[in-house]
Design a protein around this motif. Structure first.
Motif, mmCIF file in Angstrom:
data_model
loop_
_atom_site.group_PDB
_atom_site.id
_atom_site.type_symbol
_atom_site.label_atom_id
_atom_site.label_comp_id
_atom_site.label_asym_id
_atom_site.label_seq_id
_atom_site.Cartn_x
_atom_site.Cartn_y
_atom_site.Cartn_z
ATOM 1 N N GLU A 149 62.761 -61.697 63.486
ATOM 2 C CA GLU A 149 63.827 -61.909 62.505
ATOM 3 C C GLU A 149 64.981 -60.939 62.745
ATOM 4 O O GLU A 149 64.784 -59.731 62.849
ATOM 5 C CB GLU A 149 63.263 -61.721 61.098
ATOM 6 C CG GLU A 149 64.269 -61.814 59.980
ATOM 7 C CD GLU A 149 64.899 -63.180 59.882
ATOM 8 O OE1 GLU A 149 66.139 -63.247 60.018
ATOM 9 O OE2 GLU A 149 64.157 -64.160 59.698
ATOM 10 N N THR A 150 66.195 -61.491 62.837
ATOM 11 C CA THR A 150 67.380 -60.653 63.040
ATOM 12 C C THR A 150 68.107 -60.337 61.743
ATOM 13 O O THR A 150 69.078 -59.585 61.745
ATOM 14 C CB THR A 150 68.361 -61.343 64.006
ATOM 15 O OG1 THR A 150 68.754 -62.604 63.449
ATOM 16 C CG2 THR A 150 67.714 -61.571 65.372
ATOM 17 N N LYS A 173 69.446 -53.924 61.603
ATOM 18 C CA LYS A 173 69.159 -55.298 62.018
ATOM 19 C C LYS A 173 69.391 -55.446 63.521
ATOM 20 O O LYS A 173 70.482 -55.137 64.011
ATOM 21 C CB LYS A 173 70.051 -56.271 61.256
ATOM 22 C CG LYS A 173 69.824 -56.266 59.745
ATOM 23 C CD LYS A 173 70.810 -57.154 59.019
ATOM 24 C CE LYS A 173 70.610 -57.079 57.515
ATOM 25 N NZ LYS A 173 71.605 -57.908 56.775
ATOM 26 N N PRO A 174 68.384 -55.917 64.272
ATOM 27 C CA PRO A 174 68.509 -55.995 65.730
ATOM 28 C C PRO A 174 69.077 -57.332 66.190
ATOM 29 O O PRO A 174 69.169 -58.284 65.405
ATOM 30 C CB PRO A 174 67.060 -55.850 66.186
ATOM 31 C CG PRO A 174 66.288 -56.534 65.085
ATOM 32 C CD PRO A 174 67.043 -56.266 63.799
ATOM 33 N N ASP A 175 69.431 -57.406 67.471
ATOM 34 C CA ASP A 175 69.761 -58.707 68.045
ATOM 35 C C ASP A 175 68.460 -59.438 68.371
ATOM 36 O O ASP A 175 67.354 -58.887 68.222
ATOM 37 C CB ASP A 175 70.646 -58.558 69.286
ATOM 38 C CG ASP A 175 70.014 -57.699 70.382
ATOM 39 O OD1 ASP A 175 68.770 -57.660 70.472
ATOM 40 O OD2 ASP A 175 70.761 -57.060 71.143
ATOM 41 N N GLU A 181 61.130 -57.802 71.022
ATOM 42 C CA GLU A 181 60.422 -56.614 71.506
ATOM 43 C C GLU A 181 59.719 -55.893 70.356
ATOM 44 O O GLU A 181 58.575 -55.427 70.504
ATOM 45 C CB GLU A 181 61.405 -55.660 72.191
ATOM 46 C CG GLU A 181 62.007 -56.206 73.485
ATOM 47 C CD GLU A 181 63.047 -55.261 74.065
ATOM 48 O OE1 GLU A 181 63.206 -54.142 73.518
ATOM 49 O OE2 GLU A 181 63.707 -55.636 75.053
ATOM 50 N N TYR A 182 60.400 -55.804 69.210
ATOM 51 C CA TYR A 182 59.811 -55.139 68.057
ATOM 52 C C TYR A 182 58.519 -55.839 67.624
ATOM 53 O O TYR A 182 57.483 -55.199 67.389
ATOM 54 C CB TYR A 182 60.785 -55.125 66.882
ATOM 55 C CG TYR A 182 61.968 -54.191 67.029
ATOM 56 C CD1 TYR A 182 62.011 -53.233 68.036
ATOM 57 C CD2 TYR A 182 63.042 -54.256 66.144
ATOM 58 C CE1 TYR A 182 63.095 -52.370 68.163
ATOM 59 C CE2 TYR A 182 64.125 -53.401 66.255
ATOM 60 C CZ TYR A 182 64.142 -52.471 67.272
ATOM 61 O OH TYR A 182 65.217 -51.619 67.386
ATOM 62 N N ILE A 183 58.591 -57.157 67.477
ATOM 63 C CA ILE A 183 57.427 -57.917 67.011
ATOM 64 C C ILE A 183 56.290 -57.842 68.028
ATOM 65 O O ILE A 183 55.114 -57.675 67.661
ATOM 66 C CB ILE A 183 57.813 -59.378 66.719
ATOM 67 C CG1 ILE A 183 58.811 -59.454 65.548
ATOM 68 C CG2 ILE A 183 56.579 -60.218 66.404
ATOM 69 C CD1 ILE A 183 58.272 -58.936 64.233
ATOM 70 N N ALA A 184 56.625 -57.932 69.299
ATOM 71 C CA ALA A 184 55.600 -57.900 70.350
ATOM 72 C C ALA A 184 54.886 -56.551 70.408
ATOM 73 O O ALA A 184 53.691 -56.478 70.718
ATOM 74 C CB ALA A 184 56.224 -58.223 71.704
ATOM 75 N N SER A 185 55.594 -55.475 70.103
ATOM 76 C CA SER A 185 55.007 -54.138 70.213
ATOM 77 C C SER A 185 53.951 -53.862 69.152
ATOM 78 O O SER A 185 53.012 -53.086 69.373
ATOM 79 C CB SER A 185 56.104 -53.077 70.124
ATOM 80 O OG SER A 185 56.569 -52.956 68.779
ATOM 81 N N TYR A 189 57.737 -52.942 61.463
ATOM 82 C CA TYR A 189 57.624 -53.812 60.292
ATOM 83 C C TYR A 189 59.024 -54.187 59.813
ATOM 84 O O TYR A 189 59.997 -53.448 60.028
ATOM 85 C CB TYR A 189 56.907 -53.092 59.144
ATOM 86 C CG TYR A 189 55.498 -52.631 59.455
ATOM 87 C CD1 TYR A 189 54.466 -53.534 59.635
ATOM 88 C CD2 TYR A 189 55.207 -51.264 59.530
ATOM 89 C CE1 TYR A 189 53.172 -53.104 59.895
ATOM 90 C CE2 TYR A 189 53.918 -50.819 59.782
ATOM 91 C CZ TYR A 189 52.901 -51.751 59.974
ATOM 92 O OH TYR A 189 51.627 -51.308 60.232
ATOM 93 N N TRP A 190 59.097 -55.317 59.123
ATOM 94 C CA TRP A 190 60.336 -55.617 58.408
ATOM 95 C C TRP A 190 60.474 -54.642 57.250
ATOM 96 O O TRP A 190 59.492 -54.283 56.590
ATOM 97 C CB TRP A 190 60.307 -57.036 57.836
ATOM 98 C CG TRP A 190 60.287 -58.123 58.875
ATOM 99 C CD1 TRP A 190 60.615 -58.037 60.192
ATOM 100 C CD2 TRP A 190 59.906 -59.488 58.641
ATOM 101 N NE1 TRP A 190 60.476 -59.245 60.807
ATOM 102 C CE2 TRP A 190 60.039 -60.157 59.879
ATOM 103 C CE3 TRP A 190 59.476 -60.207 57.529
ATOM 104 C CZ2 TRP A 190 59.750 -61.516 60.024
ATOM 105 C CZ3 TRP A 190 59.182 -61.557 57.668
ATOM 106 C CH2 TRP A 190 59.330 -62.196 58.892
ATOM 107 N N ASN A 191 61.691 -54.221 56.993
ATOM 108 C CA ASN A 191 61.968 -53.306 55.884
ATOM 109 C C ASN A 191 62.088 -54.116 54.591
ATOM 110 O O ASN A 191 63.040 -54.872 54.403
ATOM 111 C CB ASN A 191 63.255 -52.524 56.161
ATOM 112 C CG ASN A 191 63.495 -51.420 55.156
ATOM 113 O OD1 ASN A 191 62.832 -51.338 54.132
ATOM 114 N ND2 ASN A 191 64.449 -50.550 55.450
ATOM 115 N N SER A 192 61.133 -53.945 53.677
ATOM 116 C CA SER A 192 61.071 -54.781 52.472
ATOM 117 C C SER A 192 62.014 -54.323 51.370
ATOM 118 O O SER A 192 62.345 -55.099 50.475
ATOM 119 C CB SER A 192 59.642 -54.783 51.916
ATOM 120 O OG SER A 192 59.330 -53.513 51.364
ATOM 121 N N GLY A 193 62.394 -53.033 51.380
ATOM 122 C CA GLY A 193 63.187 -52.499 50.280
ATOM 123 C C GLY A 193 62.375 -52.235 49.023
ATOM 124 O O GLY A 193 62.939 -52.088 47.937
#
Length: 468
Positions: A149-150, A173-175, A181-185, A189-193
């Motif tokens: 997710e971007t 937020k990444p491209d 790469e983030y998800i594969a590693s 985690y996604w930042n939920s706030g």
């Protein structure tokens, strides 16, 4: 004890025209039968906690209060931000209030506009985080992502700490390629706030890293005014507070940030494509709400509010039809809806802020028609509710009762007006409208005059604290 703090501010511009400035997405029903705010409160059931504290802005106070009342949940007050200053100051107000009487609860900071499908998993993560927060850790919840997710910020985890992980870093937020790469590693985690920490611990860290925010909020809390369920603070002091998120103000600096994983079907519903993803889709991948007829239509979201919407031979579209606006967008471009909202704001168009149907503490009105010197509204007054005692300098009004009974005050006289009867209110007459019955009062109001704006209202008395 856990004290939930629900942040109910925000404008939700990426869900326009469903979401408007005066009625943003947290008050909408987007999934199930409850609004997003009500869903947020409901998912706390079964979790050991003290009465919820809400933070919202002045314009939304009666909407928030009514939705909490409908749910029948106990709360410990609603903070009204004089102006929006982001999450760090808002949480500071709640933290100062929490420690006023010598208590030091764990603040569970939640946004009012998130969807969480798996409540058990949500509560399990909260209980895990509580053990860490009691050890003076500042816990954030990292969402286990299922795709690159971007649209979200990310949290990189470091070494394990009991049931969580030390926060290595917060990432913007990444491209698309970086997100993969983030998800594969497996390390991101996604930042939920969402957060959990002791009230005193948050205030100490805020004072250390952002003393300007701490000082402004401390001064604002020195003058508190209670109005019904609402808590107001010193406006002048709060206006001096910088606009800053908790991530930037505290979480990126503290040495005690810990992330707890949450895999609970979470979404912040940041746009129509996200709404389509979390909604129940038919065999063609469509999500339809309202009166919709479709032929050869795939992967499309349609929301029809008050009229039939028909689609033929379309794919990957977002079509939202409200009483006063129509949006047609490609699903992949729906994040850019906020640019339309900005155009409307620049042109000072009411559609950026107001729905045609507007909610008030006594009920609602729908602006049915208008012209150069007239306006027609359908007004609904709740049982036992009363509009303010008021007058207008520039308009007269005719009221025609459709159903129910109205108690009408015009200057020094009172009368009851029932179905199929009408009454006339001259310009400058002091008047009031009340529903003394047990069912909704429905009436048609015809305004006529040289100026018909909502600011041509002089209030003399009001049950809802709107008289200065």
């Amino acid at each position: 004890m856990i004290l939930p703090v629900v942040m109910a501010g925000g404008s939700g511009t990426r869900l326009w025209p469903l979401s408007r400035g005066n009625y943003p997405k947290q008050f909408l029903t987007l999934s199930g039968k409850q609004t997003m705010l009500q869903n947020t409160l409901s998912r706390l059931t079964g979790l050991a906690h003290s009465p919820v504290m809400l933070v919202c802005n002045e314009e939304h106070r009666f909407i928030a209060a009514e939705q909490v009342r409908q749910l029948g949940v106990e709360h410990s007050g609603m903070f009204l931000e004089p102006v929006g200053r982001n999450t760090a100051p808002a949480i500071a107000l709640a933290a100062f209030k929490a420690v006023e009487k010598g208590t030091d609860p764990l603040l569970l900071v939640l946004a009012a506009d998130h969807i969480i499908d798996d409540i058990e998993a949500f509560q399990r993560s909260v209980n895990q985080a509580a053990k860490l927060a009691k050890q003076d850790k500042l816990v954030t919840f990292g969402i286990v992502g299922n795709k690159p997710e971007t649209g979200y910020g990310y949290i990189k985890r470091g070494e394990q700490f009991q049931t969580g992980f030390v926060v290595n870093s917060f990432v913007e937020k990444p491209d698309a390629s970086t997100a993969k790469e983030y998800i594969a590693s497996g390390d991101y985690y996604w930042n939920s706030g969402m957060f959990l920490f002791k009230a005193s611990r948050y205030l100490n860290e805020l004072k250390t890293y952002r003393p300007d925010i701490y000082d402004a909020c401390e001064k604002a809390m020195q003058v508190q005014n209670n109005d019904l369920d609402f808590i107001r603070v010193d406006k002048a002091a709060f206006e001096t507070c910088p606009d800053e998120s908790i991530d930037y103000a505290v979480m990126e600096h503290t040495k005690d940030a810990v992330v707890v994983a949450m895999d609970a079907g979470w979404s912040d519903v940041g746009g129509f494509s996200a709404l389509w993803e979390v909604s129940s889709q038919d065999e063609n991948g469509n999500v339809f709400t309202g009166d919709v007829k479709a032929i050869d239509t795939k992967n499309t979201l349609v929301f029809g509010e008050d009229k039939l919407v028909a689609t033929v031979g379309v794919e990957d579209l977002v079509i939202v039809n409200t009483k006063d606006a129509l949006l047609v967008a490609h699903k992949d471009k729906s994040q850019h809806v906020k640019a339309i909202v900005q155009q409307l704001k620049d042109e000072q168009r009411s559609e950026a802020k107001l729905h045609r149907e507007v909610y008030r503490p006594w009920g609602k009105y729908d602006s049915v028609d208008s012209g150069e010197r007239f306006q027609v509204k359908r007004i609904t007054v709740k049982p036992g509710a009363k509009l303010s005692v008021q007058m207008h300098h520039h308009r007269a009004e005719h009221w025609i009762v459709v159903s129910g009974t109205a108690k009408v005050q015009i200057d020094d006289t009172e009368q009851f007006v029932t179905e199929n009867e009408s009454v006339y209110i001259p310009i400058t007459a002091v008047h009031a409208l009340e529903n003394p019955g047990k069912v909704n009062l429905e009436l048609i109001e015809v305004q006529s005059g040289s100026y018909l704006g909502e600011d041509d209202i002089v209030r003399f008395e009001d049950r809802y604290g709107r008289v200065k």
